[in-house]
Motif scaffolding. Structure first.
Motif, PDB file in Angstrom:
ATOM      1  N   GLU A 138       0.816  -1.224   0.000  1.00 22.74           N
ATOM      2  CA  GLU A 138       0.000   0.000   0.000  1.00 22.74           C
ATOM      3  C   GLU A 138       0.844   1.267   0.000  1.00 22.74           C
ATOM      4  N   CYS A 139       2.040   1.193  -0.520  1.00 21.22           N
ATOM      5  CA  CYS A 139       2.920   2.354  -0.547  1.00 21.22           C
ATOM      6  C   CYS A 139       2.302   3.460  -1.396  1.00 21.22           C
ATOM      7  N   SER A 140       1.630   3.065  -2.466  1.00 15.32           N
ATOM      8  CA  SER A 140       1.095   4.067  -3.390  1.00 15.32           C
ATOM      9  C   SER A 140      -0.131   4.785  -2.843  1.00 15.32           C
ATOM     10  N   SER A 152       0.920  13.365  -0.262  1.00 14.16           N
ATOM     11  CA  SER A 152       1.005  13.501   1.191  1.00 14.16           C
ATOM     12  C   SER A 152       2.345  12.983   1.730  1.00 14.16           C
ATOM     13  N   ALA A 153       2.967  12.068   1.026  1.00 15.97           N
ATOM     14  CA  ALA A 153       4.287  11.558   1.423  1.00 15.97           C
ATOM     15  C   ALA A 153       5.275  11.916   0.316  1.00 15.97           C
ATOM     16  N   PRO A 154       6.571  11.820   0.593  1.00  8.05           N
ATOM     17  CA  PRO A 154       7.554  12.213  -0.420  1.00  8.05           C
ATOM     18  C   PRO A 154       7.380  11.480  -1.749  1.00  8.05           C
ATOM     19  N   ASP A 155       7.587  12.215  -2.816  1.00  5.70           N
ATOM     20  CA  ASP A 155       7.613  11.650  -4.166  1.00  5.70           C
ATOM     21  C   ASP A 155       8.862  10.755  -4.267  1.00  5.70           C
ATOM     22  N   LEU A 162      18.888   9.034  -4.927  1.00  4.51           N
ATOM     23  CA  LEU A 162      19.161   9.901  -3.780  1.00  4.51           C
ATOM     24  C   LEU A 162      19.621   9.148  -2.541  1.00  4.51           C
ATOM     25  N   ARG A 163      19.169   7.919  -2.399  1.00  9.11           N
ATOM     26  CA  ARG A 163      19.449   7.166  -1.182  1.00  9.11           C
ATOM     27  C   ARG A 163      20.228   5.912  -1.494  1.00  9.11           C
ATOM     28  N   THR A 164      21.077   5.504  -0.564  1.00  3.21           N
ATOM     29  CA  THR A 164      21.783   4.242  -0.747  1.00  3.21           C
ATOM     30  C   THR A 164      20.848   3.089  -0.401  1.00  3.21           C
ATOM     31  N   GLN A 167      20.240   2.871   3.285  1.00  4.48           N
ATOM     32  CA  GLN A 167      19.314   3.883   3.811  1.00  4.48           C
ATOM     33  C   GLN A 167      17.868   3.519   3.480  1.00  4.48           C
ATOM     34  N   LEU A 168      17.636   3.053   2.275  1.00  2.30           N
ATOM     35  CA  LEU A 168      16.272   2.685   1.891  1.00  2.30           C
ATOM     36  C   LEU A 168      15.772   1.520   2.719  1.00  2.30           C
ATOM     37  N   GLU A 169      16.660   0.599   3.008  1.00  7.78           N
ATOM     38  CA  GLU A 169      16.239  -0.530   3.834  1.00  7.78           C
ATOM     39  C   GLU A 169      15.840  -0.046   5.229  1.00  7.78           C
ATOM     40  N   ARG A 170      16.602   0.919   5.762  1.00  5.20           N
ATOM     41  CA  ARG A 170      16.252   1.453   7.082  1.00  5.20           C
ATOM     42  C   ARG A 170      14.881   2.118   7.054  1.00  5.20           C
ATOM     43  N   SER A 171      14.560   2.828   5.960  1.00  7.64           N
ATOM     44  CA  SER A 171      13.227   3.428   5.854  1.00  7.64           C
ATOM     45  C   SER A 171      12.142   2.365   5.942  1.00  7.64           C
ATOM     46  N   LEU A 172      12.351   1.254   5.261  1.00  9.56           N
ATOM     47  CA  LEU A 172      11.337   0.194   5.247  1.00  9.56           C
ATOM     48  C   LEU A 172      11.155  -0.422   6.624  1.00  9.56           C
ATOM     49  N   THR A 233       8.391  12.940  14.500  1.00  9.66           N
ATOM     50  CA  THR A 233       7.434  11.851  14.306  1.00  9.66           C
ATOM     51  C   THR A 233       7.453  11.408  12.846  1.00  9.66           C
ATOM     52  N   THR A 234       6.879  10.254  12.582  1.00 13.70           N
ATOM     53  CA  THR A 234       6.797   9.804  11.201  1.00 13.70           C
ATOM     54  C   THR A 234       5.479   9.091  10.957  1.00 13.70           C
ATOM     55  N   GLU A 235       4.961   9.250   9.738  1.00  7.56           N
ATOM     56  CA  GLU A 235       3.759   8.509   9.363  1.00  7.56           C
ATOM     57  C   GLU A 235       4.129   7.286   8.557  1.00  7.56           C
ATOM     58  N   SER A 238       6.368   0.981   9.684  1.00 10.34           N
ATOM     59  CA  SER A 238       7.459   0.004   9.602  1.00 10.34           C
ATOM     60  C   SER A 238       6.933  -1.252   8.915  1.00 10.34           C
ATOM     61  N   TYR A 239       7.717  -1.784   8.011  1.00 10.49           N
ATOM     62  CA  TYR A 239       7.327  -3.011   7.319  1.00 10.49           C
ATOM     63  C   TYR A 239       8.094  -4.223   7.837  1.00 10.49           C
ATOM     64  N   ALA A 240       8.665  -4.075   9.019  1.00  7.90           N
ATOM     65  CA  ALA A 240       9.439  -5.169   9.600  1.00  7.90           C
ATOM     66  C   ALA A 240       8.562  -6.412   9.790  1.00  7.90           C
ATOM     67  N   ASP A 250      12.288  -7.235  -2.441  1.00  7.53           N
ATOM     68  CA  ASP A 250      11.726  -6.888  -3.755  1.00  7.53           C
ATOM     69  C   ASP A 250      11.377  -5.401  -3.813  1.00  7.53           C
ATOM     70  N   VAL A 251      10.769  -4.888  -2.749  1.00  5.34           N
ATOM     71  CA  VAL A 251      10.419  -3.461  -2.725  1.00  5.34           C
ATOM     72  C   VAL A 251      11.692  -2.610  -2.781  1.00  5.34           C
ATOM     73  N   LEU A 252      12.725  -3.056  -2.078  1.00  4.71           N
ATOM     74  CA  LEU A 252      14.004  -2.336  -2.099  1.00  4.71           C
ATOM     75  C   LEU A 252      14.559  -2.295  -3.530  1.00  4.71           C
TER      76      LEU A 252
HETATM   77  C1  HEC Z   1       0.663   6.053   5.624  1.00  5.50           C
HETATM   78  C2  HEC Z   1       1.428   6.639   4.605  1.00  5.50           C
HETATM   79  C3  HEC Z   1       2.668   5.900   4.106  1.00  5.50           C
HETATM   80  C4  HEC Z   1       2.739   4.606   3.624  1.00  5.50           C
HETATM   81  C5  HEC Z   1       1.641   3.584   3.495  1.00  5.50           C
HETATM   82  C6  HEC Z   1       4.125   4.425   3.208  1.00  5.50           C
HETATM   83  N1  HEC Z   1       4.845   5.547   3.479  1.00  5.50           N
HETATM   84 FE1  HEC Z   1       6.804   5.839   3.056  1.00  5.50          FE
HETATM   85  N2  HEC Z   1       6.748   7.624   3.994  1.00  5.50           N
HETATM   86  C7  HEC Z   1       5.611   8.258   4.432  1.00  5.50           C
HETATM   87  C8  HEC Z   1       5.937   9.577   4.937  1.00  5.50           C
HETATM   88  C9  HEC Z   1       4.961  10.595   5.480  1.00  5.50           C
HETATM   89  C10 HEC Z   1       7.338   9.718   4.773  1.00  5.50           C
HETATM   90  C11 HEC Z   1       8.167  10.977   5.094  1.00  5.50           C
HETATM   91  C12 HEC Z   1       9.067  10.756   6.223  1.00  5.50           C
HETATM   92  C13 HEC Z   1       8.460  10.955   7.548  1.00  5.50           C
HETATM   93  O1  HEC Z   1       7.309  11.404   7.684  1.00  5.50           O
HETATM   94  O2  HEC Z   1       9.184  10.624   8.497  1.00  5.50           O
HETATM   95  C14 HEC Z   1       7.810   8.477   4.186  1.00  5.50           C
HETATM   96  C15 HEC Z   1       9.141   8.199   3.878  1.00  5.50           C
HETATM   97  C16 HEC Z   1       9.542   7.154   3.067  1.00  5.50           C
HETATM   98  C17 HEC Z   1      10.880   6.964   2.571  1.00  5.50           C
HETATM   99  C18 HEC Z   1      12.071   7.875   2.874  1.00  5.50           C
HETATM  100  C19 HEC Z   1      12.145   8.933   1.849  1.00  5.50           C
HETATM  101  C20 HEC Z   1      13.382   9.756   2.028  1.00  5.50           C
HETATM  102  O3  HEC Z   1      13.276  10.961   1.922  1.00  5.50           O
HETATM  103  O4  HEC Z   1      14.448   9.220   2.267  1.00  5.50           O
HETATM  104  C21 HEC Z   1      10.868   5.852   1.791  1.00  5.50           C
HETATM  105  C22 HEC Z   1      12.029   5.264   1.044  1.00  5.50           C
HETATM  106  C23 HEC Z   1       9.527   5.315   1.815  1.00  5.50           C
HETATM  107  N3  HEC Z   1       8.755   6.145   2.606  1.00  5.50           N
HETATM  108  C24 HEC Z   1       9.127   4.180   1.145  1.00  5.50           C
HETATM  109  C25 HEC Z   1       7.890   3.577   1.337  1.00  5.50           C
HETATM  110  C26 HEC Z   1       7.539   2.265   0.815  1.00  5.50           C
HETATM  111  C27 HEC Z   1       8.423   1.422  -0.071  1.00  5.50           C
HETATM  112  C28 HEC Z   1       6.287   1.986   1.273  1.00  5.50           C
HETATM  113  C29 HEC Z   1       5.487   0.700   1.090  1.00  5.50           C
HETATM  114  C30 HEC Z   1       6.168  -0.550   1.377  1.00  5.50           C
HETATM  115  C31 HEC Z   1       5.846   3.139   2.040  1.00  5.50           C
HETATM  116  N4  HEC Z   1       6.849   4.062   2.072  1.00  5.50           N
HETATM  117  C32 HEC Z   1       4.607   3.256   2.644  1.00  5.50           C
HETATM  118  C33 HEC Z   1       4.330   7.739   4.420  1.00  5.50           C
HETATM  119  C34 HEC Z   1       3.999   6.467   4.017  1.00  5.50           C
END
Ligand code: HEC
Ligand code: HEC
Length: 261
Positions: A138-140, A152-155, A162-164, A167-172, A233-235, A238-240, A250-252
Motif C-alpha cells: 500500500e505504498c502508493s 502527502s508523502a515524499p515523491d 538519492l538514497r543508498t 538507507q532505503l532498507e532502514r526506511s522500510l 514523528t513519522t507517518e 514500519s514493514y518489519a 523486492d520493494v528495495l
Molecule cells: C501512511 C502513509 C505511508 C505509507 C503507506 C508508506 N509511506 Fe513511506 N513515507 C511516508 C511519509 C509521510 C514519509 C516521510 C518521512 C516521515 O514522515 O518521516 C515516508 C518516507 C519514506 C521513505 C524515505 C524517503 C526519504 O526521503 O528518504 C521511503 C524510502 C519510503 N517512505 C518508502 C515507502 C515504501 C516502499 C512503502 C510501502 C512498502 C511506504 N513508504 C509506505 C508515508 C507512508
C-alpha cells in the motif's frame, strides 16, 4: 538472486594460506565499515556491469586482481568511486553513468569482494517489488511515483538515485534517520494562529513551500510565522512485520530502480 547466493567459502581454500589470512583481517575491517545491504546491491551491479571483464571472482584480468585491497589508482574509496564512474583512461574500463547510490554500493562490494558471505537476499526483484508497492505494501496510497499517486508523502520517483540501498532498507524498517531531511514532516503556525502540518517541497532563506495534509500547495514567508518546527514523528509505517524479508527485498529493488524520468 541466484548469483548473489554463490558460495564464497571454497575460494578461500584456493588461495595461499598467508593471503587468505590477511584477506580475512581486511574483511573484518571492511564489513564493519560498509553496510551489508550496500555490499549486496553492489554484488548485483557487479554481476551486471563488471563481471565480463573482471570475472566472477574479480581475478580474471592479469593486470589487476580486485581481490587485492590496494589498487594503484584508487588510494581512497572516493578515488575508487570516481574511477569506477569515470573509467581509467587508456584502459578498456570506460566511463559509465552510475548514481551515487550505485557508486556507494560498487565501492562497498569491491572492497569486500571474495571476503563476504552473500547469503541473505537484501535486494530482490524490482518487478515483483513494484507489484507489492502498489498492492500489499500500500505504498502508493501515500507515495507518488512518476506523476501517479498522492502528494502527502515524499515523491519517490528519484529515490534510487538519492538514497543508498542501506538507507532505503532502514526506511522500510521504520528506523529513525531513514529520511532525507527535507522530507521530514513540519509544523507551522501562522501569525493568526492557523496550524499547518505538512511536508516541505522546497525552501530558501525567506520562504518555505509546503504541501499540507489536504494536499494543498502553500508558500509561507518564514518571517511571518509564529512557529516552524521540523518534527521527529513519522507517518511512514514500519514493514518489519507486515512484509516478509523477501517482499522487502523486492520493494528495495524496485526503489533502487527509481532514478527519475
Ligand atoms: C501512511 C502513509 C505511508 C505509507 C503507506 C508508506 N509511506 Fe513511506 N513515507 C511516508 C511519509 C509521510 C514519509 C516521510 C518521512 C516521515 O514522515 O518521516 C515516508 C518516507 C519514506 C521513505 C524515505 C524517503 C526519504 O526521503 O528518504 C521511503 C524510502 C519510503 N517512505 C518508502 C515507502 C515504501 C516502499 C512503502 C510501502 C512498502 C511506504 N513508504 C509506505 C508515508 C507512508
Ligand atoms: C570493458 C572491461 C571492463 C569493465 C566492464 C570494467 N572494468 Fe574495471 N578495469 C578494466 C581494466 C582493463 C582495468 C585496468 C587494468 C590496468 O591497470 O591496466 C580495470 C581496473 C579496475 C580497477 C583498478 C583501479 C585502480 O585503481 O587501478 C578497479 C577497482 C575496477 N576496474 C573495478 C571495476 C568495477 C567495479 C567495474 C564495474 C562497475 C569495472 N571495473 C568494469 C576493465 C574493465
Amino acid at each position: 538472486m541466484q548469483m548473489l547466493r554463490r558460495p564464497f567459502a571454497f575460494l578461500a581454500l584456493a588461495l595461499p594460506a598467508a593471503l587468505a589470512a590477511s584477506g580475512t583481517a581486511q574483511a573484518q575491517d571492511h564489513v564493519g565499515r560498509y553496510e551489508q545491504t550496500d555490499i549486496e546491491f553492489g554484488a548485483r551491479l557487479y554481476n551486471m556491469h563488471c563481471i565480463a571483464c573482471h570475472g566472477e571472482n574479480g581475478d580474471l584480468l592479469p593486470e589487476i586482481n580486485l581481490r587485492n585491497t590496494q589498487f594503484p589508482n584508487s588510494p581512497s574509496d572516493r578515488a575508487l568511486g570516481e574511477n569506477i564512474r569515470n573509467g581509467l583512461p587508456g584502459t578498456a574500463m570506460v566511463a559509465t553513468e552510475y548514481s551515487d547510490a550505485e557508486i556507494t554500493a560498487l565501492v562497498a562490494y569491491v572492497r569486500n569482494i571474495g571476503s563476504i558471505d552473500l547469503d541473505s537476499i537484501a535486494v530482490g526483484d524490482a518487478i515483483r517489488g513494484q507489484a507489492i508497492f502498489a498492492g500489499k505494501g500500500e505504498c502508493s496510497t501515500c507515495h507518488r511515483v512518476f506523476g501517479q499517486g498522492p502528494r502527502s508523502a515524499p515523491d519517490l520517483s528519484n529515490i534510487g538515485a538519492l538514497r543508498t540501498a542501506a538507507q532505503l532498507e532502514r526506511s522500510l524498517l521504520g528506523a529513525p534517520g531513514g529520511t532525507i531531511p527535507i522530507n521530514r514532516p513540519v509544523r507551522a503556525v501562522t501569525a493568526d494562529g492557523t496550524v499547518i502540518n505538512g511536508r516541505r517541497l522546497n525552501q530558501d532563506t525567506f520562504t518555505v513551500q509546503l504541501v499540507d495534509e489536504n494536499e494543498r500547495l502553500l508558500s509561507l514567508e518564514k518571517a511571518s510565522l509564529r512557529e516552524f518546527t521540523i518534527l521527529e514523528t513519522t507517518e511512514m509505517p514500519s514493514y518489519a512485520e507486515t512484509l516478509s524479508d523477501e517482499e522487502r527485498a523486492d520493494v528495495l529493488a524496485y526503489m533502487l530502480s527509481l532514478k527519475g524520468m
